[in-house]
Structure formats: C-alpha cells, structure tokens
Scaffold this motif. Structure first.
Motif, mmCIF file in Angstrom:
data_model
loop_
_atom_site.group_PDB
_atom_site.id
_atom_site.type_symbol
_atom_site.label_atom_id
_atom_site.label_comp_id
_atom_site.label_asym_id
_atom_site.label_seq_id
_atom_site.Cartn_x
_atom_site.Cartn_y
_atom_site.Cartn_z
ATOM 1 N N ARG A 1 0.851 -1.182 0.000
ATOM 2 C CA ARG A 1 0.000 0.000 0.000
ATOM 3 C C ARG A 1 0.893 1.241 0.000
ATOM 4 O O ARG A 1 2.019 1.216 0.503
ATOM 5 C CB ARG A 1 -0.919 0.018 1.227
ATOM 6 C CG ARG A 1 -1.962 -1.086 1.239
ATOM 7 C CD ARG A 1 -2.997 -0.914 0.142
ATOM 8 N NE ARG A 1 -4.054 -1.943 0.200
ATOM 9 C CZ ARG A 1 -4.009 -3.086 -0.471
ATOM 10 N NH1 ARG A 1 -2.965 -3.372 -1.241
ATOM 11 N NH2 ARG A 1 -5.002 -3.958 -0.374
ATOM 12 N N ASP B 1 -7.956 2.294 -2.973
ATOM 13 C CA ASP B 1 -7.544 0.998 -2.437
ATOM 14 C C ASP B 1 -6.029 0.896 -2.274
ATOM 15 O O ASP B 1 -5.546 0.191 -1.380
ATOM 16 C CB ASP B 1 -8.027 -0.132 -3.355
ATOM 17 C CG ASP B 1 -9.537 -0.265 -3.361
ATOM 18 O OD1 ASP B 1 -10.178 0.202 -2.392
ATOM 19 O OD2 ASP B 1 -10.073 -0.816 -4.335
ATOM 20 N N THR C 1 -3.586 4.750 0.595
ATOM 21 C CA THR C 1 -4.420 4.686 1.793
ATOM 22 C C THR C 1 -3.949 5.622 2.899
ATOM 23 O O THR C 1 -4.624 5.742 3.930
ATOM 24 C CB THR C 1 -4.446 3.247 2.342
ATOM 25 O OG1 THR C 1 -3.096 2.819 2.599
ATOM 26 C CG2 THR C 1 -5.095 2.294 1.345
ATOM 27 N N GLY D 1 -10.236 10.936 3.575
ATOM 28 C CA GLY D 1 -10.332 9.570 4.074
ATOM 29 C C GLY D 1 -9.009 8.859 4.225
ATOM 30 O O GLY D 1 -8.984 7.642 4.484
ATOM 31 N N GLN E 1 -5.461 7.824 6.042
ATOM 32 C CA GLN E 1 -4.926 7.676 7.383
ATOM 33 C C GLN E 1 -3.572 8.389 7.457
ATOM 34 O O GLN E 1 -2.889 8.539 6.442
ATOM 35 C CB GLN E 1 -4.821 6.199 7.732
ATOM 36 C CG GLN E 1 -6.188 5.511 7.687
ATOM 37 C CD GLN E 1 -6.124 4.056 8.075
ATOM 38 O OE1 GLN E 1 -5.986 3.708 9.249
ATOM 39 N NE2 GLN E 1 -6.231 3.171 7.088
ATOM 40 N N CYS F 1 -4.671 -0.394 5.802
ATOM 41 C CA CYS F 1 -5.371 -1.180 4.787
ATOM 42 C C CYS F 1 -6.720 -1.606 5.340
ATOM 43 O O CYS F 1 -7.001 -1.438 6.531
ATOM 44 C CB CYS F 1 -4.544 -2.398 4.352
ATOM 45 S SG CYS F 1 -4.188 -3.583 5.666
ATOM 46 N N ASP F 2 -7.565 -2.152 4.493
ATOM 47 C CA ASP F 2 -8.929 -2.470 4.876
ATOM 48 C C ASP F 2 -9.001 -3.760 5.689
ATOM 49 O O ASP F 2 -8.041 -4.547 5.749
ATOM 50 C CB ASP F 2 -9.805 -2.593 3.619
ATOM 51 C CG ASP F 2 -9.307 -3.702 2.709
ATOM 52 O OD1 ASP F 2 -9.771 -4.841 2.850
ATOM 53 O OD2 ASP F 2 -8.423 -3.423 1.863
ATOM 54 N N ALA F 3 -10.137 -3.986 6.300
ATOM 55 C CA ALA F 3 -10.323 -5.126 7.192
ATOM 56 C C ALA F 3 -10.155 -6.462 6.466
ATOM 57 O O ALA F 3 -9.624 -7.424 7.031
ATOM 58 C CB ALA F 3 -11.701 -5.054 7.842
ATOM 59 N N LYS F 4 -10.607 -6.548 5.225
ATOM 60 C CA LYS F 4 -10.495 -7.795 4.473
ATOM 61 C C LYS F 4 -9.026 -8.154 4.252
ATOM 62 O O LYS F 4 -8.629 -9.323 4.408
ATOM 63 C CB LYS F 4 -11.214 -7.664 3.130
ATOM 64 C CG LYS F 4 -11.237 -8.939 2.303
ATOM 65 C CD LYS F 4 -12.034 -8.735 1.021
ATOM 66 C CE LYS F 4 -12.039 -10.006 0.176
ATOM 67 N NZ LYS F 4 -12.814 -9.830 -1.087
ATOM 68 N N THR F 5 -8.226 -7.156 3.893
ATOM 69 C CA THR F 5 -6.794 -7.398 3.697
ATOM 70 C C THR F 5 -6.139 -7.806 5.006
ATOM 71 O O THR F 5 -5.321 -8.732 5.047
ATOM 72 C CB THR F 5 -6.113 -6.131 3.136
ATOM 73 O OG1 THR F 5 -6.727 -5.783 1.886
ATOM 74 C CG2 THR F 5 -4.625 -6.358 2.909
ATOM 75 N N LYS F 6 -6.510 -7.130 6.097
ATOM 76 C CA LYS F 6 -5.936 -7.477 7.398
ATOM 77 C C LYS F 6 -6.275 -8.913 7.781
ATOM 78 O O LYS F 6 -5.439 -9.630 8.347
ATOM 79 C CB LYS F 6 -6.432 -6.508 8.466
ATOM 80 C CG LYS F 6 -5.823 -5.118 8.370
ATOM 81 C CD LYS F 6 -6.228 -4.252 9.557
ATOM 82 C CE LYS F 6 -5.586 -2.871 9.440
ATOM 83 N NZ LYS F 6 -5.871 -2.019 10.615
#
Length: 332
Positions: free
Chosen positions: A133, A160, A163, A190, A192, A317-322
């Motif tokens: 990312r 995506d 980030t 948006g 971080q 990164c997003d929750a799915k990636t985590k």
C-alpha cells in the motif's frame, strides 16, 4: 552469533519504507548507465551507497532519484523493491511515495506514475506474495506550500492502493503546525495519517506532531523516551511508533544498538513496530533488524509475533486485507 537466516522466512509486516530509498544500488547504477547520468560519487568501492551524515544522506538520496524519470522506471523500481523485500519474509509493506519525484507534483503526471506503481504492486503480489500500500508523503524541507499541493494530489488519488498521507524529510525545518492544512485535507479525503518526528527533534516535536497533525502513527519517535510523561501518553492513547533501529544507528540518531530506546519504549507500554526505512542505504533488511533485536535485547518468537500483531492492527489497509494477512501470520 548472527541468526539472520533463521529470521528470513518469518512472516513480517513492515510499515515504514521509502520506495525510492529502497532501490538497490545496482538498480540505480543500471538506470544511470541507460540514461548516461554520472552519479558514481554516491557509491563506495563495494558499490554501496555512501554518505557522511544525515544531510549528506539526503543529497545522495536526491542524486539517486535523478535516474527515476518515467512511470516505467517506477514500475521497474517497485517490482525490484517488492522482490527484495519479500525475500526477507515481508508479506505486507507500506511505502512512502513522493509525487515530487514523480512528475514534479503535477496531478496528471502523478496519475501515470501511480498507475505504473499500482500495476507493479499487483504483479509483485502475484509473483512474490507481498501486498503493498502507498502513503503519499509531503517532503518537509520543500515547505508548507508544496505540502498543500501534495495533499491535493493525495486527495485526488486516494483509494484501495493509496491509503495514507505522511510527512518526511528534514525534520528540523519548521514546526508540525505549519503543515496542518495538508493533513486536514488528507484526513477529509479519508486517508490515514502518519508523520516523521522524534528522530532528530526532541519530545516536543513528537508531542506537537500528534497535537497539530492528529496522526495515529509517528515515524521513528524514538526521542519521546526523553520525556516519560509523553511516553506514558503515547501508551495510553495507543499511538504507534514506526521504529527503524538500523537506520537510527547508521545515521547516528542513537550512538549504537545498545543505546536504542525501542525496548524501553515497548516495556513502558508504547506500541512499537519495526521497519527498515531505506534498507540498502543502511545495509539492512527486515531479517537483519530481527537478528539485531534478538542479539541486543533478547527478543524471541513471542516478541516478534507481538510486533507483527501491532503492525497489522496499525496498517493502513482495509479489514479484508488485514484478515488475510492475519491468517498468514498465524500459519507460522
């Protein structure tokens, strides 16, 4: 005794790298030959980058970046960095990306560079099993006005892959509050937030960065150790430090590994992570960092597992990636 090879295959999460600063010297020399650019003075007799101190390091870094002139160059760079990083067990890396090095901060040009890097990241994930990312990063010594432009570019290309937003460069140029506009704009988009602080500046620089820029992570942050009240505040607030011990030792931000405060910060409850910063400049890898932590501080499997859980929780990164990364970490 060195245990570098033992740590090589251990899955790792790395949050603090600079893409250009991760370029293998042989890669940069190859680009220089292709473009007939003479940067021979930035290498030593063994072919490694050479510099005297932090200010000279920045000059050498900028000279190496003169070879990176097109989106295709950055595509090749990204693939080379991902291959090398993955060879040391890194399954997820975040890298600071500078639009100022990619078309001079022009949004249209940046989109082309970004597309090239994003395509390389997808290719690297397929080939080497590493997820990347990007954190668009303002360069502090270029000043607040330029940081505003960088923030606009970041806001326009957040998504995506992009980030996060950060601040790097010469830490003692200005104060964190000078860059508030850029960080507010990035937050509204948006993204971080992270910022370098407390590598050269004192605890006050860390405290001001958190207060004025409202970041969740601090790059380096090691000089917070000189104010234990601040250390306790970092622990209480869950602020994450992106610590790069090998970089700190080589650049003499600390005198040696024994003097490095990473263990003291962690023992006091601060969330610390470990990264390489600009690995070929400091002759390090994530395997080397783990080996040194084991030798100097006696850290073992449980400590490294904790480091990686902390880094994964703090990752941009997003929750799915985590969730996917967590599964890979648990397999070891």
């Amino acid at each position: 005794m060195s245990r570098v090879s033992e740590f090589r295959d251990l899955p790792k999460i790395e949050l603090h790298t600079h893409l250009e600063g991760s370029a293998p010297p042989a890669f940069i020399r190859g680009l220089a030959r292709e473009k007939n650019i003479d940067i021979s003075g930035i290498f030593d007799a063994q072919g490694n980058y050479t510099f005297r101190d932090f200010d000279h390091f920045l000059k050498v870094y900028d000279a190496a970046c003169t070879t990176l002139q097109s989106p295709q160059d950055f595509h090749r760079l990204t693939l080379a960095v991902l291959e090398e990083t993955a060879s040391h067990g890194v399954i997820y890396m975040e890298s600071f990306l500078s639009p100022d090095f990619c078309g001079g901060g022009d949004l249209v040009a940046w989109r082309d560079y970004l597309a090239a890097m994003e395509a390389a990241a997808a290719e690297g994930q397929a080939k080497f099993g590493i997820t990347m990312r990007g954190i668009i990063t303002a360069i502090r010594h270029l000043g607040p006005d330029q940081s505003r432009n960088t923030a606009r570019v970041a806001a326009e290309t957040a998504g995506d892959f992009i980030t996060g937003f950060g601040l790097a460069g010469a830490e003692m140029m200005g104060r964190p509050g000078d860059y508030t506009w850029a960080f507010d704009a990035a937050r509204e988009a948006g993204l971080q937030l992270t910022a370098h602080a407390g590598e050269w500046g004192g605890p006050d620089m860390v405290a001001e960065t958190i207060r004025d820029l409202k970041v969740s992570r601090i790059g380096h942050g090691i000089n917070a150790i000189n104010d234990l009240a601040l250390v306790d505040q970092l622990a209480e607030n869950g602020t994450v430090l992106e610590v790069c011990p090998g970089s700190n030792v080589v650049l003499q931000a600390v005198t040696d590994w024994n003097a490095h405060p990473i263990a003291r910060l962690r023992d006091r409850g601060v969330k610390v992570t470990v990264s390489t910063d600009d690995p070929p400049y400091f002759l390090t890898t994530m395997s080397d960092e783990y080996d040194a932590l084991a030798r100097y501080f006696g850290w073992g499997p449980d400590d490294f597992a904790d480091l990686n859980r902390t880094a994964l929780d703090a990752a941009f990164c997003d929750a799915k990636t985590k969730a996917k990364l967590a599964t890979r970490l648990e397999q070891q």
